[in-house]
Design an enzyme around this catalytic site. Structure first.
Site, PDB file in Angstrom:
ATOM      1  CB  SER A 136      50.911  61.100  28.340  1.00 53.64           C
ATOM      2  OG  SER A 136      51.545  62.546  28.272  1.00 53.64           O
ATOM      3  CE1 TYR A 150      54.703  61.893  20.602  1.00 52.51           C
ATOM      4  CE2 TYR A 150      55.969  63.019  22.293  1.00 52.51           C
ATOM      5  CZ  TYR A 150      55.349  61.852  21.694  1.00 52.51           C
ATOM      6  OH  TYR A 150      55.290  60.910  22.606  1.00 52.51           O
ATOM      7  CE  LYS A 154      52.116  61.073  23.039  1.00 55.69           C
ATOM      8  NZ  LYS A 154      51.162  59.815  23.146  1.00 55.69           N
TER       9      LYS A 154
END
Length: 280
Positions: A136, A150, A154
Site C-alpha cells: 500500500s 492514487y 491504496k
C-alpha cells in the site's frame, strides 16, 4: 526459513528490485521475479545458481498471471510468500485527472493485485500456509492533494487486505499491508504520471507536484533498510505478523496523528451517531 519460494511482482525497479536482490543472496530461498520487460531483470543473473526464475508478467493480463503461478509451482513446488508490489502512481487534481490514465492505474494497483492474489490462494490453502504482502502506501492511510486517485487505489488495497486476512486466518495464511512513506525508489519519477493543474483555482497545487518531481530519489526512506525489515518480519515474526507495517518516520507519525484525531472525532460524535439507531 529453508527452501521457501517468494513470488514478487514488479521487480524491474523500486522495492521489487531491491527485495529481489536481497533475497537472491540468501540461502534456502527461491525467487520468482516478474516484470513486464524481462530484459530488465538481467541484474539477477550474477546471483543465479538455480534458485531464481525470471518471468514476464503484466498484472493486467489474467492469462499471464495463471501462467506465472503454474510455472512457479512446476519449478519449486510451493508459493510461500506472495509480494504484490507492481504498481504506479498518478499526480493530478481530482477534477482534472485523466479518466483513462486513472482507470489503468486502478487496473494495475487494485485489480492486478486482486487477480494475482486470487490465483495464488488455492496453492496456499492447499499448503495450509502462506504469507501475502500487499504494498500500500502512506497514501493508503492519509490522502494528500493531487493524489486522490492514487490514494483511492491504496485505500482499496487496505480494505480488501483487512477482510482477506480474516477470511484466510484459519488456513494459516497471513496478510501484511506495507505502507511506505517517501523512499528512494522510482515511484515519484518514472513510475508515476503527472498532470499539472490547468484550472486557475487549482494552480497552487502545481508546486505540490513539482516538489514531488524535484524530490524524486532524494526521499528520506532507504529501500534496503525497508526490505530488511520486511524480511525479518516474515522470517522471524510470522506468528505475530502485523496487519499493517508503516515504513518511514513520515508514515508512522502521520498514521498516529490521523488515528488519534479520528478517535477524538468519533468520541465527540458518539451520542449523535448512536441516536440514528432504532430504539432498543
Amino acid at each position: 526459513m529453508t527452501n521457501k519460494t517468494w513470488l514478487i511482482t514488479g521487480t524491474s525497479t523500486g522495492f521489487g528490485k531491491t527485495l529481489a536482490i536481497f533475497l537472491a543472496q540468501k540461502t534456502g530461498i527461491n525467487v520468482v521475479a516478474t516484470a513486464r520487460n524481462i530484459a530488465k531483470l538481467d541484474y539477477l543473473d550474477q546471483y543465479d545458481h538455480g534458485q531464481i526464475k525470471k518471468l514476464t508478467l503484466d498484472v493486467t493480463n489474467q492469462q499471464e498471471i495463471q501462467n506465472i503461478v503454474a510455472q512457479t509451482r512446476a519449478a519449486f513446488g510451493t508459493i510461500d510468500v506472495l509480494v504484490n508490489n507492481a504498481g504506479l502512481g498518478y499526480f493530478g487534481t481530482f477534477e482534472e485527472s485523466d479518466r483513462a490514465a486513472v482507470k489503468y492505474m486502478f487496473d494495475v494497483n487494485v485489480w492486478g493485485l486482486v487477480d494475482m492474489t486470487r490465483a495464488v490462494l488455492p496453492t496456499m490453502r492447499q499448503q495450509k500456509s502462506g504469507i501475502i504482502l500487499n504494498f500500500s502506501s502512506l497514501a493508503g492511510l492519509f490522502s494528500f492533494p493531487t493524489l486522490s486517485f492514487y490514494s483511492g487505489t491504496k485505500y482499496a488495497v487496505e480494505g480488501m487486505s483487512e477482510a482477506l486476512a480474516k477470511e484466510v486466518a484459519d488456513c494459516n495464511i497471513k496478510v501484511m499491508i506495507i505502507e511506505p512513506s517517501g523512499f528512494r525508489t522510482d515511484w515519484a519519477g518514472r513510475s508515476s504520471e503527472k498532470a499539472l493543474p490547468q484550472i486557475a483555482d487549482y494552480q497552487k497545487f502545481t508546486a505540490t507536484i513539482d516538489a514531488n518531481i524535484t524530490n524524486a530519489h532524494h526521499e528520506a526512506g532507504d529501500p534496503e533498510k525497508a526490505v530488511a525489515i520486511i524480511f525479518d518480519q516474515v522470517t522471524n515474526h510470522a506468528a505475530d505478523l502485523p496487519l499493517r507495517l508503516p515504513l518511514g518516520k513520515l508514515a508512522t507519525n502521520t498514521a498516529i496523528a490521523k488515528y488519534t484525531a479520528s478517535l477524538a472525532q468519533f468520541k465527540a460524535l458518539h451520542d449523535l451517531s448512536e441516536s440514528a439507531d432504532q430504539p432498543e
